[in-house]
Design a protein around this motif. Structure first.
Motif, PDB file in Angstrom:
ATOM      1  N   ALA A  42       0.828  -1.211   0.000  1.00 59.31           N
ATOM      2  CA  ALA A  42       0.000   0.000   0.000  1.00 59.31           C
ATOM      3  C   ALA A  42       0.862   1.261   0.000  1.00 59.31           C
ATOM      4  O   ALA A  42       0.511   2.253  -0.651  1.00 59.31           O
ATOM      5  CB  ALA A  42      -0.933  -0.002   1.201  1.00 59.31           C
ATOM      6  N   ALA A  43       1.996   1.241   0.701  1.00 61.83           N
ATOM      7  CA  ALA A  43       2.885   2.405   0.721  1.00 61.83           C
ATOM      8  C   ALA A  43       3.418   2.690  -0.672  1.00 61.83           C
ATOM      9  O   ALA A  43       3.450   3.850  -1.121  1.00 61.83           O
ATOM     10  CB  ALA A  43       4.044   2.171   1.697  1.00 61.83           C
ATOM     11  N   GLY A  47       2.462   6.107  -2.768  1.00 66.29           N
ATOM     12  CA  GLY A  47       3.480   7.006  -3.322  1.00 66.29           C
ATOM     13  C   GLY A  47       3.377   7.115  -4.830  1.00 66.29           C
ATOM     14  O   GLY A  47       3.514   8.202  -5.405  1.00 66.29           O
ATOM     15  N   GLY A  48       3.109   5.980  -5.486  1.00 64.84           N
ATOM     16  CA  GLY A  48       2.965   5.995  -6.941  1.00 64.84           C
ATOM     17  C   GLY A  48       1.755   6.784  -7.407  1.00 64.84           C
ATOM     18  O   GLY A  48       1.826   7.531  -8.388  1.00 64.84           O
ATOM     19  N   ILE A  49       0.638   6.648  -6.683  1.00 62.39           N
ATOM     20  CA  ILE A  49      -0.567   7.408  -7.028  1.00 62.39           C
ATOM     21  C   ILE A  49      -0.320   8.901  -6.850  1.00 62.39           C
ATOM     22  O   ILE A  49      -0.683   9.710  -7.716  1.00 62.39           O
ATOM     23  CB  ILE A  49      -1.768   6.942  -6.178  1.00 62.39           C
ATOM     24  N   SER A  90      -0.594   1.076   9.394  1.00 61.80           N
ATOM     25  CA  SER A  90      -1.184   1.933   8.367  1.00 61.80           C
ATOM     26  C   SER A  90      -0.607   3.343   8.424  1.00 61.80           C
ATOM     27  O   SER A  90      -0.332   3.949   7.392  1.00 61.80           O
ATOM     28  CB  SER A  90      -2.702   1.977   8.533  1.00 61.80           C
ATOM     29  N   ILE A  91      -0.415   3.860   9.621  1.00 59.44           N
ATOM     30  CA  ILE A  91       0.224   5.177   9.761  1.00 59.44           C
ATOM     31  C   ILE A  91       1.623   5.130   9.158  1.00 59.44           C
ATOM     32  O   ILE A  91       2.034   6.023   8.409  1.00 59.44           O
ATOM     33  CB  ILE A  91       0.257   5.615  11.238  1.00 59.44           C
ATOM     34  N   GLY A  92       2.348   4.053   9.456  1.00 61.31           N
ATOM     35  CA  GLY A  92       3.674   3.890   8.872  1.00 61.31           C
ATOM     36  C   GLY A  92       3.633   3.762   7.361  1.00 61.31           C
ATOM     37  O   GLY A  92       4.493   4.293   6.654  1.00 61.31           O
ATOM     38  N   ALA A  93       2.607   3.080   6.837  1.00 60.90           N
ATOM     39  CA  ALA A  93       2.493   2.909   5.386  1.00 60.90           C
ATOM     40  C   ALA A  93       2.187   4.232   4.693  1.00 60.90           C
ATOM     41  O   ALA A  93       2.743   4.523   3.630  1.00 60.90           O
ATOM     42  CB  ALA A  93       1.406   1.882   5.067  1.00 60.90           C
ATOM     43  N   GLN A  98       4.385   8.658   1.536  1.00 61.10           N
ATOM     44  CA  GLN A  98       4.749  10.061   1.339  1.00 61.10           C
ATOM     45  C   GLN A  98       6.246  10.196   1.058  1.00 61.10           C
ATOM     46  O   GLN A  98       6.654  10.995   0.203  1.00 61.10           O
ATOM     47  CB  GLN A  98       4.332  10.890   2.551  1.00 61.10           C
ATOM     48  N   LEU A  99       7.066   9.412   1.752  1.00 64.44           N
ATOM     49  CA  LEU A  99       8.511   9.427   1.477  1.00 64.44           C
ATOM     50  C   LEU A  99       8.805   8.904   0.073  1.00 64.44           C
ATOM     51  O   LEU A  99       9.664   9.445  -0.631  1.00 64.44           O
ATOM     52  CB  LEU A  99       9.271   8.581   2.507  1.00 64.44           C
ATOM     53  N   PHE A 100       8.089   7.870  -0.337  1.00 62.34           N
ATOM     54  CA  PHE A 100       8.277   7.321  -1.675  1.00 62.34           C
ATOM     55  C   PHE A 100       7.877   8.340  -2.736  1.00 62.34           C
ATOM     56  O   PHE A 100       8.540   8.472  -3.767  1.00 62.34           O
ATOM     57  CB  PHE A 100       7.477   6.021  -1.821  1.00 62.34           C
ATOM     58  N   PHE A 101       6.835   9.098  -2.474  1.00 67.06           N
ATOM     59  CA  PHE A 101       6.428  10.173  -3.384  1.00 67.06           C
ATOM     60  C   PHE A 101       7.543  11.208  -3.520  1.00 67.06           C
ATOM     61  O   PHE A 101       7.865  11.648  -4.623  1.00 67.06           O
ATOM     62  CB  PHE A 101       5.145  10.831  -2.870  1.00 67.06           C
ATOM     63  N   ILE A 102       8.168  11.582  -2.405  1.00 68.13           N
ATOM     64  CA  ILE A 102       9.278  12.542  -2.445  1.00 68.13           C
ATOM     65  C   ILE A 102      10.431  11.969  -3.261  1.00 68.13           C
ATOM     66  O   ILE A 102      11.034  12.659  -4.092  1.00 68.13           O
ATOM     67  CB  ILE A 102       9.725  12.915  -1.015  1.00 68.13           C
TER      68      ILE A 102
END
Length: 158
Positions: A42-43, A47-49, A90-93, A98-102
């Protein structure tokens, strides 16, 4: 000439099968493992979305929480720790998404691979960027993901 009904002999009946045991505890370890795998998947999707549409969407955070909570509740059963674990994962994901998006945005900007972004400054550098750019909505999405995961894990295990 009428015949009277004769009941069959007692030993000709077959016993009814025992009822299935109620789903109580489940397998907590497998539930947590399923939730961890769901959180990582999900993470990446989150991030990809965000990278594809260049912004955050609340529905995506709901999807992260739903996926993690459903995985934990379906596999782990009715253990009271699973909703809490699901919320935390889920909070971690959402945070990792968000980190993956960056990382994806930096890779696009610098025209390098995501692996180069992740290896150069590492997660610490991405975390610093996240802390500097975090807004109230970022924290709200973290909370939404956790809230939905808690509820989904609790609901599915009932």
């Amino acid at each position: 000439m009428s015949q009277q009904f004769q009941p069959p002999a007692p030993d000709s009946y077959t016993a009814a099968p025992a009822p299935a045991p109620a789903r109580r505890g489940g397998n907590v370890g497998l539930g947590i493992l399923a939730a961890v795998v769901a959180a990582l998947v999900a993470a990446g999707a989150y991030g990809g979305i965000m990278n594809a549409i260049d912004r955050q969407v609340g529905y995506a955070a709901v999807g992260v929480g739903l996926l993690v909570g459903l995985a934990a509740g379906k596999v782990g059963g009715r253990n009271p720790a699973l909703p809490v674990v699901s919320a935390i994962l889920s909070i971690g994901a959402v945070y990792l998404g968000q980190l993956f998006f960056i990382a994806l945005a930096l890779a696009d900007y610098a025209h390098i691979g995501v692996a180069d972004v992740l290896s150069d400054p590492g997660i610490g550098g991405l975390n610093d960027i996240w802390k500097e750019s975090a807004e109230a909505m970022d924290y709200l999405f973290l909370g939404i993901g956790g809230f939905v995961a808690f509820g989904a894990a609790k609901k599915v295990s009932d």
